[in-house]
Enzyme design. Structure first.
Site, short mmCIF file in Angstrom:
data_model
loop_
_atom_site.label_atom_id
_atom_site.label_comp_id
_atom_site.label_asym_id
_atom_site.label_seq_id
_atom_site.Cartn_x
_atom_site.Cartn_y
_atom_site.Cartn_z
CE1 TYR A 210 -28.50 -28.95 3.10
CE2 TYR A 210 -26.59 -29.57 1.79
CZ TYR A 210 -27.35 -28.61 2.42
OH TYR A 210 -26.96 -27.29 2.38
CG ASP B 248 -27.58 -22.52 -5.22
OD1 ASP B 248 -27.29 -22.83 -4.05
OD2 ASP B 248 -27.44 -23.28 -6.18
CD GLU C 108 -22.94 -30.13 0.46
OE1 GLU C 108 -23.68 -30.87 1.11
OE2 GLU C 108 -23.27 -29.00 0.08
#
Lengths: 269, 408
Positions: free
Chosen positions: A175, A60, A49
């Protein structure tokens, strides 16, 4: 077809769990990225990734947000990231590459232009963090037309009806974000995780990768018991943050050694 | 950009956003999957409570007894004489905590209480929304955490101290450009981590749906009051309404009641900074392009790579690279005209308001006054220009002194 589905088929035959590391492109420097990618593969990564730096990486945590900032010091944008993939592909044609990032840089290039260039560069999947299925119809269609898999997140808060919506649009793998929170969060409950992954499989036939909260060999091995892929981000990016200013060869060795350690733990479990 | 088709006789602005939270191509819900469920919950809860008479009554009672609404409608006589047109101020500066921000903070805090949340978070730029949020949190006995860019903390010390006195924790945000957009990123990160007990009170008409709609609804009291007050005082509607636009909540608040009045012209003053041509400004509608940030599709200030670029304005409250999605839509529809007002023009208007009217306007609101000054010659002495005086400028005294080289 991209390289992602054949990879998971092969792994199923081999009864192995995929190891997918995440790094931010351009961190610590634009010149280091392709070498780090090769080191990841040498250490046992099955796919990579590659984070596309963005000025506002909202989803994030501090570790990966700092990696975005380090890359942006060098003005690394989507165009450069595609260039890195192209260079990587000159000596590696088999490892799937998933670009992970935010929608705005893609729109600035134009989704169709991006899809075409990404395909030409050798990209296999695109995970756009801030593009949930409700907003992703157009993009998913464009990616499908060039054999790029749109990868989607599933969260602890995602209900079964939404998992079914995601399953309709997603290809390659899904995911599963194993924790509420941002990347780099702590305290993974592996038993609850196992139950969640079982629930996801009832509504989605794609392989399930698990990320967020996997920081070392033991957690990776535990997650590997239930997931088709183990995704490691912040733990790896932290190594890059610590060693990025030093000798590039040392950094590559450390990255490779870290991957080897996780790989062995996964293969033992 | 081509103007979307719109039949002025049948088009109803009040019907937007649509079921997907979109204003035309703008708005939407561009957030990470973890937030989709909480946002849906919020959307459902808001849809329920906005038509719940008990909720509406509580909100209106708080606006009256705690905020001091309705806020005054004031004829600025000496300024009208000087500018050569009739200038009226909607006096949001007279609200409790000194700006329009409290209207929305009260609405969202009541919602948080209904949802059983015990912790409130918010982002703030100039500190006005932070103060408003800390205020309502204190009153409701809720834990309160305010995210504020480190640079804004330096230039808005009095508001930081106010928030602390009110019992809030102020978190200094050191990432990115260390201003409002980064505070918003950090608040989002907190929310995604603590969704179970935490309510995020966004301070402007931005963010993912339902925020742009919800904040607009809570702020639309400004225009509803203003429209009725002007009709009562002058017997007619204004010819123009002017407001400053950062995220755009005071502007949407005053515009909304006038959107269907096609003969009322609407103007939004963006932060022109050193001038649009210098690139040092915060005017995405005047000089940006559509993109995706903070959960919405809207006009943004960005570079060729799609990175959000640093903004500049004399006014911390306007220093934001995006804008509420409804404004982007109103711009493309041609219903509202947006233009940049420079720091110098805003400063000059700031002094005008003080010297002509004895009112200290916020630097944000001074942008709206400066735009009205520019428009005055187009309108003339028989026309009415309504200006939203969105906040008071006591918080800006240090900034003004510093700019003029005065040590206090």
């Amino acid at each position: 077809m991209s390289r992602i589905s054949p990879l998971f088929e092969q792994l199923r035959t081999d009864k192995r769990t995929a190891l997918i590391p995440y790094i931010t492109a351009g961190d610590p420097t634009p010149g280091a990225t392709v070498d780090i990618m090769h080191a990841l593969v040498a250490g046992g990564a099955d796919a990579i990734e590659l984070g596309v730096p963005f000025s506002d990486p909202m989803a994030d945590g501090p570790v990966i947000a700092a990696a975005h900032e380090r890359a942006l010091v060098h003005h690394v944008g989507l165009r450069h990231v595609l260039g890195m993939v192209q260079v990587f592909r000159q000596s590696n044609q088999h490892t799937p590459i998933i670009l992970m990032g935010y929608q705005n840089p893609i729109e600035a290039m134009g989704i169709a232009v991006f899809a075409e260039r990404a395909q030409a560069a050798g990209v296999d999947g695109v995970l756009t963090v801030d593009l949930p299925p409700e907003e992703a119809n157009t993009a998913a269609g464009i990616y499908a037309a060039v054999q790029i898999d749109p990868i989607f997140l599933i969260a602890p808060t995602t209900h079964a009806d939404r998992i079914r919506i995601i399953a309709k649009l997603a290809t390659g793998f899904v995911y599963y974000v194993s924790l509420k929170g941002v990347t780099g969060a702590q305290n993974l409950d592996t038993q609850a995780l196992a139950e969640r992954v079982r629930a996801i499989r009832q509504d989605c036939s794609l392989p399930v990768g698990v990320g967020f909260g996997i920081r070392d060999a033991p957690t990776a091995a535990a997650v590997g018991q239930v997931a088709d892929a183990v995704i490691i981000g912040s733990a790896l990016v932290r190594i890059i943050a610590e060693l990025g200013q030093g000798d590039p060869a040392t950094l590559q060795q450390k990255v490779q050694a870290f991957m080897t350690e996780i790989r062995s733990a996964l293969d033992r479990s | 950009m081509k103007a979307p088709m719109r039949d002025a006789n049948t088009f109803n602005f009040a019907q937007f956003p649509d079921a997907h939270g979109r204003f035309g191509e703008f708005g939407g819900k561009y957030v990470a999957e973890t937030l989709m469920e909480p946002i849906q919950e919020l959307q459902d809860a808001y849809a329920h409570f906005r038509s719940d008479p008990e909720f509406v009554r509580e909100f209106e009672t708080d606006l009256r007894d705690y905020v001091g609404r309705p806020s005054a409608m004031y004829f600025a006589a000496r300024m009208s004489e000087a500018y050569g047109t009739q200038i009226w101020f909607k006096r949001e500066d007279l609200n409790h905590t000194g700006a329009h921000k409290i209207n929305n903070a009260i609405g969202q805090a009541l919602l948080a209480k209904r949802l059983g949340k015990t912790r409130i978070i918010a982002e703030t730029g100039a500190g006005q929304h932070g103060v408003a949020t800390a205020t309502v949190a204190a009153r409701l006995g809720l834990e309160c955490v305010i995210y504020m860019g480190a640079e804004d903390i330096e230039r808005q010390q009095p508001n930081v101290f106010r928030m602390k006195l009110l019992g809030a924790t102020v978190v200094s945000v050191e990432s990115g450009t260390r201003t409002l957009k980064d505070a918003l990123n950090e608040a989002m990160r907190d929310w995604v981590t603590n969704v179970d007990n935490t309510f995020y009170i966004i301070g402007t008409v931005a963010g993912p749906h339902p925020y742009p709609q919800m904040v607009r609804d809570f702020q639309s009291v400004i225009g509803t009051e203003a429209r009725a007050q002007l009709l009562e005082k002058t017997g007619r509607l204004p010819d123009a309404v002017v407001a400053c636009v950062g995220g755009g909540s005071n502007a949407i608040g005053i515009f909304h009641a006038f959107l269907n009045d096609e003969r009322v012209a609407l103007y939004g003053a963006e932060a022109g900074g050193d001038g649009i041509e210098t690139g040092r400004h915060a005017a995405p509608l005047s000089a940006g392009r559509p993109g995706v940030l903070h959960g919405m599709r809207t006009y943004l200030m960005e570079d060729d790579d799609g990175q959000i670029i640093g903004t500049h304005s004399i006014s911390a409250g306007l220093d934001y690279p995006g804008v509420g999605p409804e404004h982007s839509w109103l711009k493309d529809l041609g219903r509202v005209t947006y233009d940049g007002i420079t720091d110098d023009e805003a400063m000059s208007a700031f002094h005008d308001v003080m010297r002509f009217e004895g009112i200290i306007p916020a630097l944000e609101s001074s942008h709206a006054v400066a735009y009205a000054k520019k428009l005055a010659s187009l309108y003339g002495k028989d026309k009415i220009i309504l200006v939203n005086l969105s906040g008071r400028g006591d918080k800006d005294i240090n900034t003004v002194a510093k700019l003029e080289g005065i040590t206090l």
